[in-house]
Design a protein around this motif. Sequence first.
Motif, PDB file in Angstrom:
ATOM      1  N   SER A   1     -14.890  19.662  17.079  1.00 41.35           N
ATOM      2  CA  SER A   1     -13.381  19.025  16.896  1.00 41.35           C
ATOM      3  C   SER A   1     -13.248  18.101  17.282  1.00 41.35           C
ATOM      4  CB  SER A   1     -12.659  20.444  16.863  1.00 41.35           C
ATOM      5  OG  SER A   1     -13.503  22.161  16.295  1.00 41.35           O
ATOM      6  N   TYR A   2     -12.305  18.026  18.220  1.00 35.88           N
ATOM      7  CA  TYR A   2     -12.032  16.241  18.702  1.00 35.88           C
ATOM      8  C   TYR A   2     -12.825  14.874  18.048  1.00 35.88           C
ATOM      9  CZ  TYR A   2     -10.472  12.350  21.319  1.00 35.88           C
ATOM     10  OH  TYR A   2     -10.081  11.315  21.893  1.00 35.88           O
ATOM     11  N   GLN A   3     -13.776  14.853  17.455  1.00 38.01           N
ATOM     12  CA  GLN A   3     -15.317  14.002  17.106  1.00 38.01           C
ATOM     13  C   GLN A   3     -14.546  14.122  15.242  1.00 38.01           C
ATOM     14  OE1 GLN A   3     -16.545  11.403  18.938  1.00 38.01           O
ATOM     15  NE2 GLN A   3     -16.373  10.565  16.975  1.00 38.01           N
ATOM     16  N   ALA A   4     -14.163  14.882  14.816  1.00 42.68           N
ATOM     17  CA  ALA A   4     -13.649  15.043  13.435  1.00 42.68           C
ATOM     18  C   ALA A   4     -12.136  14.677  13.311  1.00 42.68           C
ATOM     19  CB  ALA A   4     -13.774  16.231  13.210  1.00 42.68           C
ATOM     20  N   ALA A   5     -10.936  15.019  14.254  1.00 44.04           N
ATOM     21  CA  ALA A   5      -9.793  14.665  14.331  1.00 44.04           C
ATOM     22  C   ALA A   5      -9.844  13.427  14.614  1.00 44.04           C
ATOM     23  CB  ALA A   5      -9.317  15.089  15.088  1.00 44.04           C
ATOM     24  N   LEU A   6     -10.451  12.614  15.115  1.00 45.38           N
ATOM     25  CA  LEU A   6     -11.005  11.063  15.423  1.00 45.38           C
ATOM     26  C   LEU A   6     -11.279  10.572  14.519  1.00 45.38           C
ATOM     27  CD1 LEU A   6     -10.269   8.799  17.872  1.00 45.38           C
ATOM     28  CD2 LEU A   6     -12.796   9.248  18.945  1.00 45.38           C
ATOM     29  N   ASP A   7     -12.240  10.690  14.153  1.00 45.78           N
ATOM     30  CA  ASP A   7     -12.809  10.199  12.650  1.00 45.78           C
ATOM     31  C   ASP A   7     -11.619  10.475  11.248  1.00 45.78           C
ATOM     32  OD1 ASP A   7     -15.667   9.663  13.923  1.00 45.78           O
ATOM     33  OD2 ASP A   7     -16.397  11.539  13.091  1.00 45.78           O
ATOM     34  N   ALA A   8     -11.186  11.654  11.892  1.00 43.83           N
ATOM     35  CA  ALA A   8     -10.232  10.877  10.131  1.00 43.83           C
ATOM     36  C   ALA A   8      -9.146  10.437  10.443  1.00 43.83           C
ATOM     37  CB  ALA A   8      -9.959  13.356  10.016  1.00 43.83           C
ATOM     38  N   VAL A   9      -8.832  10.031  11.491  1.00 42.75           N
ATOM     39  CA  VAL A   9      -7.843   9.248  11.861  1.00 42.75           C
ATOM     40  C   VAL A   9      -8.049   7.624  12.069  1.00 42.75           C
ATOM     41  CG1 VAL A   9      -6.382   8.247  13.680  1.00 42.75           C
ATOM     42  CG2 VAL A   9      -6.921  10.826  13.674  1.00 42.75           C
ATOM     43  N   ARG A  10      -9.074   8.311  11.955  1.00 43.72           N
ATOM     44  CA  ARG A  10     -10.187   6.211  11.760  1.00 43.72           C
ATOM     45  C   ARG A  10     -10.481   5.755  10.140  1.00 43.72           C
ATOM     46  NH1 ARG A  10     -15.040   6.681  16.343  1.00 43.72           N
ATOM     47  NH2 ARG A  10     -13.946   5.916  17.565  1.00 43.72           N
ATOM     48  N   GLU A  11     -10.814   7.258   9.620  1.00 45.01           N
ATOM     49  CA  GLU A  11     -10.844   6.442   8.320  1.00 45.01           C
ATOM     50  C   GLU A  11      -9.681   6.548   7.219  1.00 45.01           C
ATOM     51  OE1 GLU A  11     -13.417   6.908   4.893  1.00 45.01           O
ATOM     52  OE2 GLU A  11     -13.841   7.027   6.374  1.00 45.01           O
ATOM     53  N   ALA A  12      -8.481   7.468   7.839  1.00 39.83           N
ATOM     54  CA  ALA A  12      -7.454   7.591   7.148  1.00 39.83           C
ATOM     55  C   ALA A  12      -6.661   6.053   7.474  1.00 39.83           C
ATOM     56  CB  ALA A  12      -6.284   8.404   7.559  1.00 39.83           C
ATOM     57  N   TRP A  13      -6.677   5.434   8.992  1.00 33.38           N
ATOM     58  CA  TRP A  13      -5.691   4.316   8.908  1.00 33.38           C
ATOM     59  C   TRP A  13      -6.787   3.308   8.461  1.00 33.38           C
ATOM     60  CZ3 TRP A  13      -1.345   2.803   9.884  1.00 33.38           C
ATOM     61  CH2 TRP A  13      -0.830   1.444  10.308  1.00 33.38           C
ATOM     62  N   LEU A  14      -8.023   3.031   8.624  1.00 35.63           N
ATOM     63  CA  LEU A  14      -9.266   2.282   7.589  1.00 35.63           C
ATOM     64  C   LEU A  14      -8.658   1.852   6.393  1.00 35.63           C
ATOM     65  CD1 LEU A  14     -11.492  -0.310   7.606  1.00 35.63           C
ATOM     66  CD2 LEU A  14     -12.891   2.083   7.221  1.00 35.63           C
ATOM     67  N   GLN A  15      -8.850   3.118   5.431  1.00 33.37           N
ATOM     68  CA  GLN A  15      -8.211   3.145   3.897  1.00 33.37           C
ATOM     69  C   GLN A  15      -6.737   2.976   3.804  1.00 33.37           C
ATOM     70  OE1 GLN A  15      -9.821   3.608   1.650  1.00 33.37           O
ATOM     71  NE2 GLN A  15     -11.844   4.237   2.670  1.00 33.37           N
ATOM     72  N   TYR A  16      -5.813   3.358   4.720  1.00 34.53           N
ATOM     73  CA  TYR A  16      -4.520   3.000   4.586  1.00 34.53           C
ATOM     74  C   TYR A  16      -4.615   1.420   4.808  1.00 34.53           C
ATOM     75  CZ  TYR A  16       0.259   2.024   5.553  1.00 34.53           C
ATOM     76  OH  TYR A  16       1.860   1.083   5.143  1.00 34.53           O
ATOM     77  N   SER A  17      -4.983   0.511   5.285  1.00 32.41           N
ATOM     78  CA  SER A  17      -4.650  -0.392   6.109  1.00 32.41           C
ATOM     79  C   SER A  17      -5.096  -1.621   5.049  1.00 32.41           C
ATOM     80  CB  SER A  17      -5.657  -0.719   7.221  1.00 32.41           C
ATOM     81  OG  SER A  17      -4.668  -0.228   9.026  1.00 32.41           O
ATOM     82  N   PHE A  18      -6.544  -1.255   4.463  1.00 28.88           N
ATOM     83  CA  PHE A  18      -6.777  -1.949   3.048  1.00 28.88           C
ATOM     84  C   PHE A  18      -7.048  -1.807   1.889  1.00 28.88           C
ATOM     85  CE2 PHE A  18      -9.239  -3.336   7.163  1.00 28.88           C
ATOM     86  CZ  PHE A  18      -9.162  -3.978   7.761  1.00 28.88           C
ATOM     87  N   ARG A  19      -5.910  -0.919   1.244  1.00 30.10           N
ATOM     88  CA  ARG A  19      -5.352  -0.317   0.268  1.00 30.10           C
ATOM     89  C   ARG A  19      -4.216  -1.247  -0.530  1.00 30.10           C
ATOM     90  NH1 ARG A  19      -5.519   5.776  -1.177  1.00 30.10           N
ATOM     91  NH2 ARG A  19      -2.860   5.417  -1.345  1.00 30.10           N
ATOM     92  N   TRP A  20      -4.466  -1.788  -1.592  1.00 24.36           N
ATOM     93  CA  TRP A  20      -3.685  -2.402  -2.054  1.00 24.36           C
ATOM     94  C   TRP A  20      -3.726  -2.707  -3.720  1.00 24.36           C
ATOM     95  CZ3 TRP A  20      -7.084  -5.198   0.879  1.00 24.36           C
ATOM     96  CH2 TRP A  20      -7.074  -6.082   0.590  1.00 24.36           C
ATOM     97  N   GLU A  21      -2.636  -2.896  -4.292  1.00 24.13           N
ATOM     98  CA  GLU A  21      -3.190  -2.978  -5.808  1.00 24.13           C
ATOM     99  C   GLU A  21      -3.200  -3.941  -6.314  1.00 24.13           C
ATOM    100  OE1 GLU A  21      -0.405  -3.271  -9.619  1.00 24.13           O
ATOM    101  OE2 GLU A  21       0.791  -1.880  -8.182  1.00 24.13           O
ATOM    102  N   GLY A  22      -4.630  -4.108  -6.987  1.00 25.48           N
ATOM    103  CA  GLY A  22      -5.142  -5.323  -7.150  1.00 25.48           C
ATOM    104  C   GLY A  22      -6.405  -5.781  -5.748  1.00 25.48           C
ATOM    105  N   GLY A  23      -6.450  -4.908  -5.508  1.00 23.65           N
ATOM    106  CA  GLY A  23      -7.519  -5.361  -3.519  1.00 23.65           C
ATOM    107  C   GLY A  23      -8.173  -4.653  -4.116  1.00 23.65           C
ATOM    108  N   PRO A  24     -10.039  -4.326  -3.542  1.00 23.44           N
ATOM    109  CA  PRO A  24     -10.950  -4.120  -4.263  1.00 23.44           C
ATOM    110  C   PRO A  24     -11.299  -2.512  -4.310  1.00 23.44           C
ATOM    111  CG  PRO A  24     -11.455  -4.310  -1.485  1.00 23.44           C
ATOM    112  CD  PRO A  24      -9.614  -5.188  -2.310  1.00 23.44           C
ATOM    113  N   SER A  25     -12.474  -2.447  -4.659  1.00 23.60           N
ATOM    114  CA  SER A  25     -12.290  -0.540  -4.667  1.00 23.60           C
ATOM    115  C   SER A  25     -13.095   0.326  -4.144  1.00 23.60           C
ATOM    116  CB  SER A  25     -12.938  -0.582  -6.573  1.00 23.60           C
ATOM    117  OG  SER A  25     -13.565   1.043  -6.243  1.00 23.60           O
TER     118      SER A  25
END
Length: 102
Positions: free
Chosen positions: A65-89
Motif C-alpha cells: 500500500s505504501y508503494q501504491a501511494a508513493l506511485d500515486a504521488v509520483r504519477e499525479a505530480w508528473l502529470q500535473y507538472s507537464f500538462r498545459w494547454e496546447g502541450g503534448p497529449s
Amino acid sequence: MTSIDYAARFEGLSSDTLFALEYPSGDLDRPEDTDAPQEFVEQLLVVLADWRQQLLAGARTDADSYQAALDAVREAWLQYSFRWEGGPSLPYPFDLPQRVTS
C-alpha cells in the motif's frame, strides 16, 4: 491504540486533484492558488516519510500500500507538472497495462 489509515489519504489522488486545488472555482482561465498543489504534495510527502519510518521499524506491514501511494504521488505530480494547454497529449497513467498470465 488506533492505527493510522495512511492509504486512505492517497485514494483518488491524480493530477486532476492537483488542478482542482489550483483552480477551485473551475475557471481554467484564472488560477486562484498556484501554490496549493505543491503544498498538498509536500504534505503527502511528510505522510509518506512517517509511513516509511513505521514500515522500516517493523510497526507496519502494508509495504504494498505504501508503494501504491508513493506511485500515486509520483504519477499525479508528473502529470500535473507537464500538462498545459496546447502541450503534448500524455497518457494517463504512464504505466503499461498489467500482463495477464495464464
